[in-house]
Design an enzyme around this catalytic site. Structure first.
Site, mmCIF file in Angstrom:
data_model
loop_
_atom_site.group_PDB
_atom_site.id
_atom_site.type_symbol
_atom_site.label_atom_id
_atom_site.label_comp_id
_atom_site.label_asym_id
_atom_site.label_seq_id
_atom_site.Cartn_x
_atom_site.Cartn_y
_atom_site.Cartn_z
ATOM 1 C CD GLU A 442 39.191 -2.981 21.053
ATOM 2 O OE1 GLU A 442 40.318 -3.420 21.290
ATOM 3 O OE2 GLU A 442 38.197 -3.721 20.874
ATOM 4 C CG ASN A 480 37.432 -9.297 23.245
ATOM 5 O OD1 ASN A 480 37.614 -9.224 24.467
ATOM 6 N ND2 ASN A 480 36.278 -9.017 22.685
#
Ligand code: T1G
Length: 660
Positions: A442, A480
């Site tokens: 990411e 997440n």
């Protein structure tokens, strides 16, 4: 002699009495209608061209042929069809030799298989990756490959889609030789073959193989196919090559190909193919502005830092690994060398490559050495004070044009950037563990990140051979945040009546390699526990909170590594533990919840809805740019089955009603 054009993308020139036909259809020489008709025209022309002894087929640029044009899938078919072009090559009266200059994939590999000889350039690779698109080869791959390499190798290659490089292709019998200048070598092969009976692949008998070896190869591939149907279909067709004549084998293959092409599995995997390629792109970002990154510093050489160092080394970068003391630096060097060793053992890497990588590695405890770095990635303990102190210090050491990246998972990178005099040079690079294996990164575009810093970070991640997904700043970034949302939902269901093993079974039946509770056990429960304790003071008291995980942690059940977590692990084997069931039942009783039964479909439906709701919020907040970015993150970082296309795609397919 000048080039003769046969279509927009096919041209040819006579060289040493051989017609060298070049496929030039950027970016990957896909087999568009124009390529197919141009090839047919070039074959027709050569048949009557007395001056030409035969044909050499090669690709312009760095690819031979990247396969069928995936963008043409679902559009009305246009003549000539690829199997007809391939049949014309195989039955051609003069020798046709492929000079495989780069990747020969899918239909490109099938073209090469039908040629009368194959010379691999040093950068060549051969592969039938169709199963990765939810289909089977549609132009003879399953029938011709086993004729050259045998059933066992063909089952593995067609069933997994794994590409092979030049040297392995020669060992397998797929290529006739490797050459630095493949076109020249292919011309020589045409001359050699001329006037002799041609080696037509389709006419070769499939070497007979012991059925138990065949079954073992099949079982090995299918064990990894997890809910996908294409690998089993592909293997069935390869085995059929040993039983049917070419014509009937090809007909069976074509029928299967057409059926699977219209399947939801194929639609999902095609979506993933294009979503992965779109994910690293940012509208309006000038790629040319990116800075060249050659020397990468990694601060911290724990599991994450050493994994990042290995990824950087194996992609050709020089690496400076910084530790707090000379002893720690020596330990870091040993860890990095050990990770490289593992790569050598798992055949990802050669022994020579390992030595060459270590020569590019400097380990040090002297922060001043980082003045050489173009990019510094910190992978130290995930604590805001530790990271801000480090960035403040680095800011005074590194060059003004160096980029600073944080690998934080949960902290706010804007707060870390604020510790520096120039936050525009700070970016987030959130790697997944083990960082030398996992493809996903990411790339966090912080509030002040300069466009050229973002462009450089994206180019760097691509050079690592990894998959960048751009996201904005939010707690947990894309992955997440979604993971937390569906874990919360899973825990609600625990309280409401489902058991961990039921939820995990539903996820695994859907195609996840491992259910969420088993994943938590593997990762260890303590980090999330520490976070929950930190957040306790600020948590909304009115919000629903499930205490079961806390109770397990308090009882010392911290996961797989101590043998007890959501499950017990006697002899390492995941086992239902009545103690966990008792903790769950006590938690329900404490809240007066009467447990009810959940079906696997309901479990999946609730988990998918939780993912999609969180994904929609990420899109609304501008954290993720496209639904496909979320799918790519969940597939590559969290085990979401690729053949379902990702949560956002699955929801869209079910018209807003995600369902197992
Ligand atoms: N069709 C259409 N577009 C394709 C394409 C293809 N086959 N392959 C790549 N592209 C586009 C891609 O979307 C991207 O576009 C650009 O090319 C560069 O790709 C009958 C049915 C060849 C190893 O599965 O593995 O043959 O984003 O970034 O890293 O049996 O592309 O720039 O707009 O990936 O240099 C089987 C898929 C088809 C090969 C090059 N073939 N491609 O990697 O570039 S099915 C595949 C790749 C088939 C037959 C069956 C890689 C590559 P954009 P890239 P790269």
């Amino acid at each position: 002699m000048a080039d003769i054009p046969f279509s927009k993308s096919i041209s040819a020139r006579l060289r040493d009495g051989v017609f060298v036909v070049v496929i030039d259809n950027p970016p990957v020489n896909a087999l568009s209608a124009d390529v197919r008709s141009g090839l047919m025209a070039a074959l027709d022309h050569t048949a009557s061209l007395d001056a030409a002894t035969g044909i050499v087929l090669t690709g312009a640029g760095s690819t031979f042929i990247g396969g069928a044009d995936i963008k043409e899938f679902g559009k009305p078919p246009v003549e000539p069809m690829l199997p007809d072009v391939i049949e014309r090559i195989e039955t051609f009266e003069k020798p046709v030799v492929a000079a495989v200059n780069g990747a020969a994939l899918g239909g490109g590999c099938e073209v090469a298989l039908a040629c009368h000889g194959r010379i691999a350039g040093e950068k060549a690779s051969f592969g039938l990756p169709e199963v990765k698109l939810g289909i089977v080869p549609g132009a003879g791959g399953t029938q011709r490959l086993p004729r050259l390499v045998g059933l066992v190798a063909a089952i593995e290659l067609v069933g997994t889609g794994r590409p092979v490089k030049a040297a392995e292709a020669v060992t397998l019998g797929l290529a006739d030789g490797v050459a630095t200048a493949p076109v020249g070598a292919a011309i020589a092969l045409v001359h050699e073959a001329s006037g002799k009976p041609l080696r037509r692949t389709g006419m070769i008998g499939v070497p007979s193989t012991d059925p138990t070896t065949v079954s073992a190869a099949e079982a090995k591939v299918l064990a990894r196919a997890r809910g996908q149907s294409a690998p089993a279909e592909a293997i069935r067709l390869v085995k059929a090559a040993g039983e049917l004549d070419l014509r009937r084998g090809l007909a069976a293959e074509r029928a299967t190909f057409l059926r699977l092409r219209d399947s939801s599995e194929s639609a999902a995997l095609r979506h993933v193919f294009f979503a992965e390629r779109a994910a690293g792109k940012v509208e309006g970002l000038d790629k040319a502005s990116s800075r060249r990154i050659e020397t990468v510093a990694v601060v911290g050489t724990g599991l994450m830092g050493s994994g990042i160092a290995v990824a950087a080394l194996t992609s050709g970068h020089s690496v400076i690994a910084l530790e707090q003391s000379p002893e720690a630096a020596a330990g870091g060097r040993a860890r990095i060398a050990e990770t490289l060793d593992k790569s050598v053992r798992s055949a990802r890497f050669t022994a020579d490559g390992r030595a060459e990588c270590l020569a590019r590695l400097q380990t040090t405890a002297e922060a001043e050495e980082l003045v050489k770095a173009d990019l510094v990635i910190e992978a130290v303990f995930d604590d805001l004070t530790v990271k801000t102190d480090l960035f403040r210090k680095l800011d005074g050491i590194v060059r003004a044009d160096a980029i600073l990246a944080t690998n934080t998972s949960y902290l706010n990178p804007d707060a870390i950037a604020a510790a520096t005099a120039d936050p525009s040079r700070v970016v987030g690079l959130h790697f997944f563990s083990p960082a030398n294996v996992m493809r996903l990164v990411e790339v966090v575009d912080c509030v002040k990140t300069a466009p050229e810093v973002l462009a450089s970070a994206l180019a760097f991640v691509k050079r690592l051979g990894k998959l960048p997904v751009v996201c904005g700043v939010t707690e947990g970034f894309i992955g997440n945040r979604i993971f937390s949302a569906y874990r919360r939902e899973a825990e609600f269901m625990l309280e409401d009546g489902a058991l961990p093993q039921e939820i995990d079974a539903a996820l695994e039946a859907y195609g996840f390699p491992m259910g969420i509770f088993a994943v938590n056990d593997m990762a260890g429960l303590e980090i999330a526990w520490a976070r929950r304790k930190r957040q306790a003071a600020t948590r909304d008291p009115a919000a629903r909170y499930v205490e079961i995980a806390d109770r397990l942690c308090e009882a010392g059940r911290l996961g797989h590594k101590i043998g007890r977590g959501w499950y017990a692990y006697p002899d390492g084997k995941r086992t239902i533990d009545p103690e966990v069931t008792a903790v769950i039942e006590a938690a329900r009783a404490a809240k007066n919840i009467a447990p009810r039964i959940f079906t696997p479909a309901e479990i999946m439906s609730r988990l998918l809805k939780a993912m999609v709701d969180e994904g929609t919020a990420l899109l609304t907040d501008g954290i993720a740019a496209r639904p496909g970015d979320i799918d790519v993150v969940m597939i590559n970082g969290y085990g979401f089955p690729a053949h379902r296309g990702g949560p956002m795609f699955a929801a869209e397919q079910n018209k807003g009603e995600p369902h197992a």
